[in-house]
Write a protein that holds these residues in place. Structure first.
Motif, mmCIF file in Angstrom:
data_model
loop_
_atom_site.group_PDB
_atom_site.id
_atom_site.type_symbol
_atom_site.label_atom_id
_atom_site.label_comp_id
_atom_site.label_asym_id
_atom_site.label_seq_id
_atom_site.Cartn_x
_atom_site.Cartn_y
_atom_site.Cartn_z
ATOM 1 N N MET A 1 3.563 -15.687 14.992
ATOM 2 C CA MET A 1 2.830 -14.558 14.300
ATOM 3 C C MET A 1 1.754 -14.535 14.750
ATOM 4 O O MET A 1 1.650 -15.482 13.913
ATOM 5 N N ARG A 2 1.547 -13.098 15.077
ATOM 6 C CA ARG A 2 -0.542 -13.239 14.104
ATOM 7 C C ARG A 2 0.154 -12.138 12.818
ATOM 8 O O ARG A 2 0.208 -10.788 13.353
ATOM 9 N N ALA A 3 -1.020 -12.158 12.505
ATOM 10 C CA ALA A 3 -1.532 -11.029 11.613
ATOM 11 C C ALA A 3 -3.083 -10.969 11.346
ATOM 12 O O ALA A 3 -3.551 -11.631 11.002
ATOM 13 N N LEU A 4 -3.331 -9.715 11.297
ATOM 14 C CA LEU A 4 -4.442 -9.128 10.525
ATOM 15 C C LEU A 4 -4.848 -8.173 9.934
ATOM 16 O O LEU A 4 -3.968 -7.787 9.682
ATOM 17 N N ILE A 5 -4.989 -9.215 7.935
ATOM 18 C CA ILE A 5 -4.750 -8.417 6.975
ATOM 19 C C ILE A 5 -6.130 -7.870 6.341
ATOM 20 O O ILE A 5 -6.956 -9.374 6.648
ATOM 21 N N GLN A 6 -6.086 -7.154 6.322
ATOM 22 C CA GLN A 6 -7.158 -5.993 6.023
ATOM 23 C C GLN A 6 -6.772 -5.790 3.987
ATOM 24 O O GLN A 6 -5.815 -5.290 3.279
ATOM 25 N N ARG A 7 -8.070 -6.396 2.782
ATOM 26 C CA ARG A 7 -7.257 -5.609 1.612
ATOM 27 C C ARG A 7 -7.942 -4.295 1.322
ATOM 28 O O ARG A 7 -8.849 -4.421 2.074
ATOM 29 N N VAL A 8 -7.305 -3.742 1.288
ATOM 30 C CA VAL A 8 -7.570 -2.309 1.223
ATOM 31 C C VAL A 8 -7.217 -1.289 -0.419
ATOM 32 O O VAL A 8 -6.310 -1.821 -1.321
ATOM 33 N N THR A 9 -7.580 -0.631 -0.736
ATOM 34 C CA THR A 9 -8.231 0.194 -1.997
ATOM 35 C C THR A 9 -6.843 1.090 -1.307
ATOM 36 O O THR A 9 -5.666 2.027 -2.340
ATOM 37 N N ARG A 10 -6.966 1.653 -0.488
ATOM 38 C CA ARG A 10 -6.156 2.600 0.375
ATOM 39 C C ARG A 10 -5.390 2.537 1.564
ATOM 40 O O ARG A 10 -6.637 2.255 2.536
ATOM 41 N N ALA A 11 -4.373 2.572 1.820
ATOM 42 C CA ALA A 11 -4.525 3.030 3.669
ATOM 43 C C ALA A 11 -3.236 3.575 3.616
ATOM 44 O O ALA A 11 -1.920 3.781 3.157
ATOM 45 N N GLU A 12 -2.820 4.281 5.345
ATOM 46 C CA GLU A 12 -1.878 5.031 5.604
ATOM 47 C C GLU A 12 -1.593 4.911 7.250
ATOM 48 O O GLU A 12 -2.359 4.448 7.677
ATOM 49 N N VAL A 13 0.180 5.425 7.383
ATOM 50 C CA VAL A 13 -0.045 5.621 8.762
ATOM 51 C C VAL A 13 0.744 6.461 9.646
ATOM 52 O O VAL A 13 2.263 7.108 8.338
ATOM 53 N N THR A 14 0.218 7.227 10.096
ATOM 54 C CA THR A 14 1.332 8.679 10.847
ATOM 55 C C THR A 14 1.646 8.033 11.645
ATOM 56 O O THR A 14 0.723 7.504 12.848
ATOM 57 N N VAL A 15 2.519 9.027 12.479
ATOM 58 C CA VAL A 15 3.101 9.573 13.554
ATOM 59 C C VAL A 15 3.634 10.983 14.335
ATOM 60 O O VAL A 15 4.342 11.674 13.354
ATOM 61 N N ALA A 16 2.964 11.280 15.076
ATOM 62 C CA ALA A 16 2.801 12.632 15.577
ATOM 63 C C ALA A 16 2.322 13.666 14.202
ATOM 64 O O ALA A 16 3.651 14.547 13.793
ATOM 65 N N ASP A 17 2.002 13.216 13.522
ATOM 66 C CA ASP A 17 1.535 14.012 12.422
ATOM 67 C C ASP A 17 1.703 14.120 10.960
ATOM 68 O O ASP A 17 2.044 14.446 10.172
ATOM 69 N N ARG A 18 3.012 12.796 11.086
ATOM 70 C CA ARG A 18 3.513 12.737 10.177
ATOM 71 C C ARG A 18 3.530 11.320 9.347
ATOM 72 O O ARG A 18 3.815 10.461 9.862
#
Length: 149
Positions: free
Chosen positions: A1-18
């Protein structure tokens, strides 16, 4: 498996504006199952990422893990991490795992992080997702389970 890891202060994911996944401080992990990944690859990769000391300690050094800071993980599937760009201008993705097994490995990876006691949010496998993040540092690390036994 490959992973790209990012240290974040916040993150979110949406699908079709949800909104389907959101975290505050922690890790955004973009992950791709590769052909030939073993059944134990998700758990091994999850353990490596969970123990990755890339958060600042009191002295300002990267010496804490996501668990140490009480952070969370947002896991998003991204088959384009399998891109082969060695020839031409159009990447090839033939090394990405087939969708059914790729999804199973992706879900196993998220479950493995949860089993380590981390709060985990996920994207939606195979969906057209919009990912927003604030990369802290910036700190971005590439990891491949094939790089270690």
């Amino acid at each position: 498996m490959r992973a790209l890891i990012q240290r974040v202060t916040r993150a979110e994911v949406t699908v079709a504006d949800r909104l389907i996944g959101r975290i505050d401080a922690g890790l955004l992990v973009l992950v791709c199952a590769m052909q030939g990944d073993s059944d134990d690859a998700p758990a091994k990769l999850a353990a490596r990422i969970a123990g990755l000391r890339i958060f600042r300690d009191d002295a300002g050094k990267m010496n804490r893990s996501v668990a140490d800071i009480g952070g969370a993980v947002l896991v998003v599937s991204q088959f384009t991490l399998a891109a082969d760009t060695r020839t031409g201008n159009r990447p090839g993705f033939s090394q990405a795992e087939a969708p059914a097994r790729g999804k199973a490995l992706y879900l196993d990876f998220a479950d493995s992080l949860r089993a380590l006691g981390l709060p985990v949010q996920t994207g939606e496998f195979g969906a057209d997702m919009q990912v927003s993040l604030v990369n802290d540092g910036p700190v971005t690390i590439w990891m491949d389970s094939a790089d270690r036994n």
